[in-house]
Write an enzyme that holds these catalytic residues in place. Structure first.
Site, PDB file in Angstrom:
ATOM      1  N   ASP A  44       6.610  56.326  -1.455  1.00 50.08           N
ATOM      2  CA  ASP A  44       7.689  55.412  -1.835  1.00 50.08           C
ATOM      3  C   ASP A  44       8.445  55.969  -3.042  1.00 50.08           C
ATOM      4  O   ASP A  44       7.914  56.047  -4.141  1.00 50.08           O
ATOM      5  CB  ASP A  44       7.094  54.046  -2.203  1.00 50.08           C
ATOM      6  CG  ASP A  44       8.160  53.042  -2.601  1.00 50.08           C
ATOM      7  OD1 ASP A  44       8.601  52.269  -1.737  1.00 50.08           O
ATOM      8  OD2 ASP A  44       8.570  53.048  -3.782  1.00 50.08           O
ATOM      9  N   LYS A  74      15.313  54.121  -1.799  1.00 49.02           N
ATOM     10  CA  LYS A  74      16.038  52.877  -2.115  1.00 49.02           C
ATOM     11  C   LYS A  74      17.417  53.183  -2.661  1.00 49.02           C
ATOM     12  O   LYS A  74      17.590  54.132  -3.438  1.00 49.02           O
ATOM     13  CB  LYS A  74      15.253  52.061  -3.161  1.00 49.02           C
ATOM     14  CG  LYS A  74      13.784  51.919  -2.834  1.00 49.02           C
ATOM     15  CD  LYS A  74      13.039  51.043  -3.815  1.00 49.02           C
ATOM     16  CE  LYS A  74      11.541  51.187  -3.610  1.00 49.02           C
ATOM     17  NZ  LYS A  74      10.966  52.381  -4.263  1.00 49.02           N
ATOM     18  N   HIS A 107      17.654  48.384  -3.662  1.00 42.90           N
ATOM     19  CA  HIS A 107      16.648  48.394  -4.724  1.00 42.90           C
ATOM     20  C   HIS A 107      16.585  47.072  -5.512  1.00 42.90           C
ATOM     21  O   HIS A 107      15.509  46.551  -5.781  1.00 42.90           O
ATOM     22  CB  HIS A 107      16.899  49.571  -5.672  1.00 42.90           C
ATOM     23  CG  HIS A 107      15.674  50.054  -6.368  1.00 42.90           C
ATOM     24  ND1 HIS A 107      15.509  51.336  -6.788  1.00 42.90           N
ATOM     25  CD2 HIS A 107      14.532  49.406  -6.711  1.00 42.90           C
ATOM     26  CE1 HIS A 107      14.318  51.466  -7.361  1.00 42.90           C
ATOM     27  NE2 HIS A 107      13.717  50.307  -7.335  1.00 42.90           N
ATOM     28  N   ILE A 227       1.502  50.175  -3.076  1.00 39.67           N
ATOM     29  CA  ILE A 227       1.908  51.544  -3.403  1.00 39.67           C
ATOM     30  C   ILE A 227       1.582  51.881  -4.864  1.00 39.67           C
ATOM     31  O   ILE A 227       2.469  52.063  -5.697  1.00 39.67           O
ATOM     32  CB  ILE A 227       3.421  51.736  -3.125  1.00 39.67           C
ATOM     33  CG1 ILE A 227       4.233  50.550  -3.679  1.00 39.67           C
ATOM     34  CG2 ILE A 227       3.687  51.919  -1.635  1.00 39.67           C
ATOM     35  CD1 ILE A 227       5.736  50.795  -3.721  1.00 39.67           C
ATOM     36  N   SER A 230       0.064  57.026  -9.303  1.00 36.21           N
ATOM     37  CA  SER A 230      -0.676  57.857 -10.244  1.00 36.21           C
ATOM     38  C   SER A 230      -0.131  59.268 -10.139  1.00 36.21           C
ATOM     39  O   SER A 230       0.282  59.702  -9.064  1.00 36.21           O
ATOM     40  CB  SER A 230      -2.182  57.851  -9.967  1.00 36.21           C
ATOM     41  OG  SER A 230      -2.810  58.697 -10.918  1.00 36.21           O
ATOM     42  N   ARG A 235      -7.277  60.447  -9.861  1.00 41.52           N
ATOM     43  CA  ARG A 235      -6.988  59.014  -9.703  1.00 41.52           C
ATOM     44  C   ARG A 235      -6.248  58.746  -8.393  1.00 41.52           C
ATOM     45  O   ARG A 235      -6.456  57.715  -7.755  1.00 41.52           O
ATOM     46  CB  ARG A 235      -6.189  58.500 -10.915  1.00 41.52           C
ATOM     47  CG  ARG A 235      -7.029  58.496 -12.182  1.00 41.52           C
ATOM     48  CD  ARG A 235      -6.411  57.695 -13.303  1.00 41.52           C
ATOM     49  NE  ARG A 235      -5.298  58.344 -13.964  1.00 41.52           N
ATOM     50  CZ  ARG A 235      -5.413  59.227 -14.953  1.00 41.52           C
ATOM     51  NH1 ARG A 235      -6.607  59.595 -15.397  1.00 41.52           N
ATOM     52  NH2 ARG A 235      -4.337  59.756 -15.516  1.00 41.52           N
ATOM     53  N   ASN A 239      -7.836  56.166  -5.801  1.00 43.76           N
ATOM     54  CA  ASN A 239      -7.086  54.976  -5.376  1.00 43.76           C
ATOM     55  C   ASN A 239      -7.013  54.858  -3.854  1.00 43.76           C
ATOM     56  O   ASN A 239      -6.659  53.801  -3.330  1.00 43.76           O
ATOM     57  CB  ASN A 239      -5.669  55.001  -5.965  1.00 43.76           C
ATOM     58  CG  ASN A 239      -5.654  54.792  -7.470  1.00 43.76           C
ATOM     59  OD1 ASN A 239      -6.673  54.449  -8.063  1.00 43.76           O
ATOM     60  ND2 ASN A 239      -4.504  55.006  -8.092  1.00 43.76           N
TER      61      ASN A 239
HETATM   62  P1  A2P Z   1      -1.561  57.806 -14.214  1.00 48.54           P
HETATM   63  O1  A2P Z   1      -0.306  58.175 -13.474  1.00 48.54           O
HETATM   64  O2  A2P Z   1      -1.756  58.602 -15.448  1.00 48.54           O
HETATM   65  O3  A2P Z   1      -2.780  57.781 -13.312  1.00 48.54           O
HETATM   66  P2  A2P Z   1       1.244  50.653 -11.160  1.00 48.54           P
HETATM   67  O4  A2P Z   1       1.001  51.324  -9.874  1.00 48.54           O
HETATM   68  O5  A2P Z   1       0.835  49.216 -11.210  1.00 48.54           O
HETATM   69  O6  A2P Z   1       2.663  50.830 -11.654  1.00 48.54           O
HETATM   70  O7  A2P Z   1       0.308  51.346 -12.259  1.00 48.54           O
HETATM   71  C1  A2P Z   1       0.514  52.698 -12.608  1.00 48.54           C
HETATM   72  C2  A2P Z   1      -0.206  52.999 -13.904  1.00 48.54           C
HETATM   73  O8  A2P Z   1      -1.614  52.919 -13.705  1.00 48.54           O
HETATM   74  C3  A2P Z   1       0.082  54.395 -14.376  1.00 48.54           C
HETATM   75  O9  A2P Z   1       0.145  54.348 -15.796  1.00 48.54           O
HETATM   76  C4  A2P Z   1      -1.133  55.209 -13.897  1.00 48.54           C
HETATM   77  O10 A2P Z   1      -1.351  56.288 -14.773  1.00 48.54           O
HETATM   78  C5  A2P Z   1      -2.236  54.184 -14.007  1.00 48.54           C
HETATM   79  N1  A2P Z   1      -3.272  54.398 -12.987  1.00 48.54           N
HETATM   80  C6  A2P Z   1      -3.114  54.530 -11.659  1.00 48.54           C
HETATM   81  N2  A2P Z   1      -4.292  54.653 -11.029  1.00 48.54           N
HETATM   82  C7  A2P Z   1      -5.240  54.587 -11.982  1.00 48.54           C
HETATM   83  C8  A2P Z   1      -6.663  54.675 -11.975  1.00 48.54           C
HETATM   84  N3  A2P Z   1      -7.335  54.821 -10.843  1.00 48.54           N
HETATM   85  N4  A2P Z   1      -7.311  54.579 -13.163  1.00 48.54           N
HETATM   86  C9  A2P Z   1      -6.629  54.426 -14.318  1.00 48.54           C
HETATM   87  N5  A2P Z   1      -5.284  54.346 -14.394  1.00 48.54           N
HETATM   88  C10 A2P Z   1      -4.601  54.437 -13.254  1.00 48.54           C
END
Ligand code: A2P
Length: 276
Positions: A44, A74, A107, A227, A230, A235, A239
């Protein structure tokens, strides 16, 4: 392997994908490549994220064929007038290097400018010309949805809105379900702000999973499209490792109680009016 969600136009979308909002343009190709290796098949992006080129590069160098990938972008804010929307769409396709886009969304409705019906008609035109498989919206409130459906007779396949345990948008679910509009959760981890929440922490410990995995599992069990973003290889993989456990009624009850009217982390669609 992720499940797919059936869309109201006969197409489908993987339920779990990678969001690339705030992924640095220079890193995007590598990040999307890691996601595809980890099993993600849905990506996305958006014109406003300024990283469509990186997504395109990752698609071209992926070990899986284009036909197995589902790509969303978008329409940028400020491009709702037909001529500008057509130009922006062409630029998107150039950057992504694609013949046909799987899903294109408006968007933000930007209601003050009052051009979103024209934008929606332009997306319908692009879909009818075969350039987009499915069309939808993002950040639309019920009045915006009713208006585009009423004026065109075409219902969006998805509405991508901010949604996470602290902002569950339960009052929106019935309207979307009754119109066959799938809800896609943006900032599903609360933009990362839920990752030290003690309630979620206790649930995660009970299942031997991380808080991020627990939240993503919650979205999946709510039948939402999700979606998480990271930019970190481990991570991204973690996820996606959310198909070997199930939240039970007690977990779901505790998460339901986290909902807050003030839980929004992003802009309010009724008022938002910015270039993006
Ligand atoms: P990073 O890119 O350094 O992993 P959202 O999807 O709600 O917008 O959240 C994204 C945020 O969560 C980003 O700051 C991302 O940082 C962090 N994030 C994503 N997956 C994880 C994870 N498994 N553990 C810790 N932080 C995570």
């Amino acid at each position: 392997m992720t499940d797919t969600i059936a869309l109201n136009d006969g197409n489908s979308i993987p339920q779990l994908g990678l969001g690339v909002w705030q992924v640095d343009a220079a890193e995007t190709a590598q990040v999307v490549g890691w996601a595809i290796e980890a099993g993600y098949r849905s990506i996305d992006t958006a014109e406003g994220y300024r990283n469509e080129e990186g997504v395109g590069e990752a698609i071209r160098s992926a070990s899986v064929p284009r036909s197995e990938l589902h790509i969303t972008s978008k329409l940028r804010n400020g491009a709702h007038k037909r001529d500008r929307a057509l130009r922006e769409f062409d630029a998107t396709m150039q950057k992504l290097g694609l013949e046909q886009l799987d899903l294109f969304l408006i968007h933000w409705p930007m209601p003050k400018r009052d051009d979103y019906v024209e934008a929606w008609k332009t997306l319908i035109e692009l879909r009818d010309a075969g350039r987009i498989r499915s069309i939808g919206v993002s950040n639309f409130n019920q009045d915006h949805l009713e208006r585009i459906i009423g004026e065109t007779g075409v219902t969006p396949v998805v509405n991508q809105i901010e949604l996470h345990p602290r902002f569950q948008q339960r009052d929106k679910r019935e309207f979307h379900a009754s119109h066959g509009i799938a809800i896609e959760s943006w900032s599903p981890l609360g933009s990362g702000r839920l990752l030290d929440d003690p309630t979620l922490g206790a649930i995660a410990v009970r299942h031997g999973k991380s808080i991020a995995q627990t939240i993503i599992r919650w979205h999946l069990q709510q039948e939402l499209i999700v979606i998480p973003k990271s930019a970190n290889r481990d991570r991204i993989a973690a996820n996606f490792d959310v198909f070997d456990f199930e939240l039970d009624a007690e977990d779901l009850g505790e998460i339901a109680a986290m909902d807050s009217r003030d839980g929004r982390t992003g802009s309010d669609p009724a008022r938002a009016d910015f270039e993006f």
